[in-house]
Every structure is written in C-alpha cells, then in structure tokens.
Motif scaffolding. Sequence first.
Motif, PDB file in Angstrom:
ATOM      1  N   VAL A 106       0.831  -1.196   0.000  1.00  0.00           N
ATOM      2  CA  VAL A 106       0.000   0.000   0.000  1.00  0.00           C
ATOM      3  C   VAL A 106       0.870   1.252   0.000  1.00  0.00           C
ATOM      4  O   VAL A 106       0.605   2.208  -0.711  1.00  0.00           O
ATOM      5  N   TYR A 111       1.393  -2.831   4.276  1.00  0.00           N
ATOM      6  CA  TYR A 111       1.170  -3.962   3.386  1.00  0.00           C
ATOM      7  C   TYR A 111      -0.202  -4.557   3.644  1.00  0.00           C
ATOM      8  O   TYR A 111      -0.683  -4.571   4.776  1.00  0.00           O
ATOM      9  N   THR A 112      -0.812  -5.069   2.573  1.00  0.00           N
ATOM     10  CA  THR A 112      -2.089  -5.769   2.681  1.00  0.00           C
ATOM     11  C   THR A 112      -1.819  -7.256   2.578  1.00  0.00           C
ATOM     12  O   THR A 112      -1.060  -7.696   1.714  1.00  0.00           O
ATOM     13  N   HIS A 122      -9.001  -5.509   9.691  1.00  0.00           N
ATOM     14  CA  HIS A 122      -8.608  -4.940   8.398  1.00  0.00           C
ATOM     15  C   HIS A 122      -7.306  -5.600   7.938  1.00  0.00           C
ATOM     16  O   HIS A 122      -6.394  -5.795   8.737  1.00  0.00           O
ATOM     17  N   PRO A 123      -7.179  -5.931   6.660  1.00  0.00           N
ATOM     18  CA  PRO A 123      -6.008  -6.690   6.208  1.00  0.00           C
ATOM     19  C   PRO A 123      -4.750  -5.866   5.955  1.00  0.00           C
ATOM     20  O   PRO A 123      -3.729  -6.427   5.586  1.00  0.00           O
ATOM     21  N   THR A 124      -4.769  -4.557   6.163  1.00  0.00           N
ATOM     22  CA  THR A 124      -3.590  -3.727   5.925  1.00  0.00           C
ATOM     23  C   THR A 124      -2.918  -3.415   7.254  1.00  0.00           C
ATOM     24  O   THR A 124      -3.569  -2.969   8.197  1.00  0.00           O
TER      25      THR A 124
END
Length: 172
Positions: A106, A111-112, A122-124
Amino acid sequence: MTPFQAVYGYLPPTVSFYLLGSSPVHMVDVTLRDCDSLLMQLQKNMQLAQHRMRQQADKHRSKRTFRVGDLIFLKLRPYRQTSVFKTHCPKLVPRYYGPFQVIARVDQVAYTMDLPTQSCIHPTFHVSLLKPKLGTNVVASATLPSISSDGLFLWFPERILQHGMFKCDNKK
C-alpha cells in the motif's frame, strides 16, 4: 494548512530578512539587524534540534521491505485488538500468527495481507507489526482464532473424554 491559518483564517505574515542600511534612522537599523540575527539563530537551533531528533529516532528503526507473494507473520496486540482476542490473560496469547501471504504494498510502510475471511480485522498493517518467515520449518499458529458475530471465540471440541453430573445449589 498551518496551525496559524487554521486558528486565524489567513496565512501567517512572512518575515523577510532586513537589508542593512535600508532605514535612515540608526536605532531602527540596529533593532531590525538584531531581530534578523535572532531569527537566523532560531532557524539554526531548529535545524540542529530536528537533526538530533531524527538521529535518535533512526536508531530504533529497521528497514523492512516485502514483495508481493512473500510469507510473513503478523503480530497482533491483544490489549488493542479486542475484536480478535477476548481472554482473561492476554500474556498467554500467541504473539505472532501466520504465515500469511502479502497481496499488495500500500505504501512504503504498509502492506495488505491475505487474511482468512472470519478474521474480522482490516487486512492492511504497518511494517512494524510484520515479521518475515525464514526457513521452511518455522510454523506459528496457522490461523487466526474463530470469532462469532458477537465477538466471542468459537470452540469446537475434538472429542468428549468424560461426562458427569454435578450439583450446584441443589440443582443438577
């Protein structure tokens, strides 16, 4: 927007450097020259302080970069991420989960990741919460804990070893 502009609604006045001999009055000339030297000294002090602070902050930083497709471990903090952890003793919760695969970069420090769908987070993540997977035999907890929509853990027993009846307040 500067803080001055946010408070007063207009840009702060610019302070221009004084040209020596611009004023015919000697006292005004001396005062403006002193103010100018004071401003230059303040700028030097600010630059030195910023440099010292940058050096101290950079001592504790490490350069970590990951590529898309790398496997990394995720550090979850039980005292901050209460949607993942509801436990009486957060000290005993595993520190790292994974390994998970990097989906996208990102930013330079974010990072995701490819997290399971039931993870509810949340994946980030910031790079400080990530650790690269080294070797082939290093394995932490492979999945995040399963959580219901209420935020409680979902437990599934493998088998029942014993069962019995207990009395509590004259009730079975």
